[in-house]
Motif scaffolding. Structure first.
Motif, PDB file in Angstrom:
ATOM      1  N   MET A 116       0.931  -1.224   0.133  1.00 33.39           N
ATOM      2  CA  MET A 116       0.129  -0.069  -0.037  1.00 33.39           C
ATOM      3  C   MET A 116       0.937   1.170  -0.111  1.00 33.39           C
ATOM      4  N   PRO A 117       0.316   2.265  -0.778  1.00 35.31           N
ATOM      5  CA  PRO A 117       1.164   3.573  -0.730  1.00 35.31           C
ATOM      6  C   PRO A 117       1.330   4.245   0.787  1.00 35.31           C
ATOM      7  N   VAL A 118       2.596   4.791   1.079  1.00 30.39           N
ATOM      8  CA  VAL A 118       2.838   5.541   2.052  1.00 30.39           C
ATOM      9  C   VAL A 118       3.461   6.772   1.641  1.00 30.39           C
ATOM     10  N   ASP A 119       3.905   7.702   2.209  1.00 35.60           N
ATOM     11  CA  ASP A 119       4.336   9.054   1.788  1.00 35.60           C
ATOM     12  C   ASP A 119       5.752   8.950   1.136  1.00 35.60           C
ATOM     13  N   ASP A 120       6.427   8.120   1.636  1.00 37.66           N
ATOM     14  CA  ASP A 120       7.697   7.924   0.694  1.00 37.66           C
ATOM     15  C   ASP A 120       8.148   6.582   0.269  1.00 37.66           C
ATOM     16  N   GLY A 121       6.893   5.690  -0.103  1.00 39.85           N
ATOM     17  CA  GLY A 121       7.340   4.696  -1.056  1.00 39.85           C
ATOM     18  C   GLY A 121       6.147   3.801  -0.639  1.00 39.85           C
ATOM     19  N   MET A 172      -4.886  -8.641   8.077  1.00 36.91           N
ATOM     20  CA  MET A 172      -3.517  -8.591   7.536  1.00 36.91           C
ATOM     21  C   MET A 172      -2.850  -7.627   8.534  1.00 36.91           C
ATOM     22  N   GLU A 173      -1.429  -7.887   8.802  1.00 36.40           N
ATOM     23  CA  GLU A 173      -0.726  -7.382   9.603  1.00 36.40           C
ATOM     24  C   GLU A 173       0.587  -6.568   8.720  1.00 36.40           C
ATOM     25  N   PRO A 174       1.116  -5.618   9.308  1.00 33.61           N
ATOM     26  CA  PRO A 174       2.275  -4.906   8.553  1.00 33.61           C
ATOM     27  C   PRO A 174       3.660  -5.981   8.588  1.00 33.61           C
ATOM     28  N   SER A 175       4.326  -5.875   7.470  1.00 35.31           N
ATOM     29  CA  SER A 175       5.335  -6.661   7.685  1.00 35.31           C
ATOM     30  C   SER A 175       6.504  -5.968   8.546  1.00 35.31           C
ATOM     31  N   GLY A 176       7.778  -6.532   8.690  1.00 37.19           N
ATOM     32  CA  GLY A 176       8.863  -6.055   9.325  1.00 37.19           C
ATOM     33  C   GLY A 176       9.841  -5.267   8.547  1.00 37.19           C
ATOM     34  N   MET A 177       9.410  -5.093   7.209  1.00 39.63           N
ATOM     35  CA  MET A 177      10.421  -4.730   6.099  1.00 39.63           C
ATOM     36  C   MET A 177      10.527  -3.242   6.238  1.00 39.63           C
ATOM     37  N   GLY A 178       9.421  -2.509   6.863  1.00 39.51           N
ATOM     38  CA  GLY A 178       9.443  -0.899   6.720  1.00 39.51           C
ATOM     39  C   GLY A 178       8.954  -0.694   5.286  1.00 39.51           C
ATOM     40  N   THR A 179       9.460   0.626   4.975  1.00 42.28           N
ATOM     41  CA  THR A 179       9.104   1.157   3.640  1.00 42.28           C
ATOM     42  C   THR A 179       9.795   0.489   2.781  1.00 42.28           C
ATOM     43  N   GLU A 180       9.313  -0.110   1.620  1.00 39.36           N
ATOM     44  CA  GLU A 180      10.001  -0.522   0.464  1.00 39.36           C
ATOM     45  C   GLU A 180       9.729   0.412  -0.867  1.00 39.36           C
ATOM     46  N   LEU A 181      10.880   0.221  -1.550  1.00 37.05           N
ATOM     47  CA  LEU A 181      10.858   1.039  -2.800  1.00 37.05           C
ATOM     48  C   LEU A 181      10.750   2.423  -2.529  1.00 37.05           C
ATOM     49  N   ALA A 182      11.527   2.923  -1.472  1.00 40.66           N
ATOM     50  CA  ALA A 182      11.821   4.385  -1.107  1.00 40.66           C
ATOM     51  C   ALA A 182      11.928   5.389  -2.187  1.00 40.66           C
ATOM     52  N   LEU A 183      11.032   6.554  -2.547  1.00 45.92           N
ATOM     53  CA  LEU A 183      11.406   7.344  -3.353  1.00 45.92           C
ATOM     54  C   LEU A 183      12.660   8.090  -3.286  1.00 45.92           C
ATOM     55  N   GLY A 184      13.413   7.780  -2.151  1.00 55.63           N
ATOM     56  CA  GLY A 184      14.897   8.559  -2.091  1.00 55.63           C
ATOM     57  C   GLY A 184      16.029   7.712  -2.766  1.00 55.63           C
ATOM     58  N   ASN A 185      15.533   6.389  -3.164  1.00 56.82           N
ATOM     59  CA  ASN A 185      16.320   5.401  -3.961  1.00 56.82           C
ATOM     60  C   ASN A 185      15.896   5.487  -5.203  1.00 56.82           C
ATOM     61  N   ALA A 186      14.918   5.966  -5.778  1.00 58.46           N
ATOM     62  CA  ALA A 186      14.439   6.062  -7.221  1.00 58.46           C
ATOM     63  C   ALA A 186      15.340   6.848  -8.114  1.00 58.46           C
ATOM     64  N   PRO A 187      15.218   6.549  -9.422  1.00 54.37           N
ATOM     65  CA  PRO A 187      15.653   7.601 -10.491  1.00 54.37           C
ATOM     66  C   PRO A 187      15.157   8.670 -10.371  1.00 54.37           C
ATOM     67  N   GLY A 200      15.654  -8.791  -5.824  1.00 53.10           N
ATOM     68  CA  GLY A 200      16.871  -9.504  -5.769  1.00 53.10           C
ATOM     69  C   GLY A 200      17.132 -10.717  -5.204  1.00 53.10           C
ATOM     70  N   GLU A 201      17.883 -10.783  -4.155  1.00 51.84           N
ATOM     71  CA  GLU A 201      18.130 -12.089  -3.447  1.00 51.84           C
ATOM     72  C   GLU A 201      16.683 -12.370  -2.742  1.00 51.84           C
ATOM     73  N   TYR A 202      15.953 -11.530  -2.455  1.00 47.46           N
ATOM     74  CA  TYR A 202      14.728 -11.899  -1.578  1.00 47.46           C
ATOM     75  C   TYR A 202      13.839 -10.756  -1.955  1.00 47.46           C
ATOM     76  N   LEU A 203      12.411 -11.223  -1.509  1.00 53.76           N
ATOM     77  CA  LEU A 203      11.401 -10.156  -1.962  1.00 53.76           C
ATOM     78  C   LEU A 203      11.571  -8.857  -1.195  1.00 53.76           C
ATOM     79  N   GLY A 204      11.623  -7.809  -1.473  1.00 54.50           N
ATOM     80  CA  GLY A 204      12.158  -6.759  -0.728  1.00 54.50           C
ATOM     81  C   GLY A 204      13.273  -6.120  -1.091  1.00 54.50           C
ATOM     82  N   ASP A 205      14.184  -6.766  -1.553  1.00 50.87           N
ATOM     83  CA  ASP A 205      15.483  -6.479  -2.167  1.00 50.87           C
ATOM     84  C   ASP A 205      15.318  -5.814  -3.470  1.00 50.87           C
ATOM     85  N   TRP A 206      14.952  -4.721  -3.513  1.00 48.92           N
ATOM     86  CA  TRP A 206      14.510  -3.791  -4.767  1.00 48.92           C
ATOM     87  C   TRP A 206      15.561  -2.960  -5.476  1.00 48.92           C
ATOM     88  N   SER A 207      15.833  -2.977  -6.698  1.00 46.80           N
ATOM     89  CA  SER A 207      16.453  -1.974  -7.706  1.00 46.80           C
ATOM     90  C   SER A 207      15.746  -1.569  -8.561  1.00 46.80           C
TER      91      SER A 207
END
Length: 266
Positions: A27-32, A50-65, A97-104
């Motif tokens: 689901m969308p949050v302010d920064d990812g 449903m409960e939130p995962s422990g991954m925190g924010t994924e696909l953070a805008l700060g890491n995007a092109p 990448g190596e696991y779901l949440g390892d985004w590039s």
């Protein structure tokens, strides 16, 4: 349908996938994006909790092109190992990448809008695996004024997940009263019982959002139902995500109450 929570969404579109016995929702949050996972529990209506995962924010805008300014209409395609999304009218992907949440992030968009055409503003990407190619479905509008614009559904094909060939014309246009001049957010799944492809999509008649339904034998020629599949008692229903598990169909969608979007289940 049942509203799953009273929390307000900052957007009406999100993505969901069933993985190894659980459903995962981004689901969308302010920064990812924030991931949620179903538990073994269900509420009184039978909707999975449903409960939130422990991954925190994924696909953070700060890491995007630099050209990526938002995460709109996110859609996870596990067959490609990619998260598709829209930003400022173009379609982008990020790879896991190596696991779901390892985004590039990919460094360039996979599909660009074309000014002064029916594809002037793109959104709502989703993936369906055909026999010979992977099909990308998307909504396309003549401008960026949201639901006020004339909007249709288009498609493109790819064999590598990066290079897409776009059909010259839309595959589905508004034609029924509940669709007005705006259809969007296509979600396509295969129904093995009927050997038909099913498309679920948002429709806006200028006053209320509903969820439409169309069928196809070949992913190219589509026939839309005259009446909406899902309506809501108040503001409307939109942005469907549909999956089948153990013979049962599940739909998650966004419900509008006139003030805010909530996540709903049917």
């Amino acid at each position: 349908f049942n509203t799953l929570g009273n929390g307000q969404l900052i957007d009406d579109v999100w993505t969901l996938r069933w993985v190894e016995g659980s459903w995962r929702l981004w689901m969308p949050v302010d920064d990812g994006l924030q991931r949620y996972t179903t538990t073994m529990a269900a509420d009184a209506s039978g909707a999975p909790m449903m409960e939130p995962s422990g991954m925190g924010t994924e696909l953070a805008l700060g890491n995007a092109p630099d050209d990526v300014e938002e995460f709109a209409d996110a859609h996870y395609a596990p067959a490609l190992g990619r998260m598709l999304f829209a930003s400022e009218g173009d379609l982008w992907t990020a790879r896991t990448g190596e696991y779901l949440g390892d985004w590039s992030f990919d460094t360039a968009s996979i599909l660009q809008s074309e000014p002064d055409s029916w594809r002037a503003h793109l959104g709502g990407p989703s993936i369906a695996l055909g026999v010979e190619a992977t099909h990308l479905f998307f909504d396309a509008a003549e401008g960026d004024a949201g639901s006020e614009e004339y909007s249709v559904i288009g498609t493109a094909t790819t064999t590598d997940g990066l290079n897409y060939t776009v059909d010259d014309a839309p595959i589905l246009e508004p034609q029924h009263p509940h669709e007005g001049t705006h259809i969007a957010d296509p979600y396509v799944v295969y129904d093995s019982d009927t050997e038909l492809w099913r498309m679920f999509y948002s429709a806006f008649d200028g006053d209320k959002w509903t969820i439409g339904h169309a069928v196809s034998q070949d992913l190219s020629a589509w026939t839309a139902d005259e009446l909406p599949l899902i309506t809501a008692s108040e503001g409307g229903a939109a942005a469907p995500s549909v999956h089948r598990q153990l013979g049962r169909w599940h739909m998650w969608f966004s419900a509008w109450d006139g003030a805010a979007w909530s996540l709903a289940y049917a």
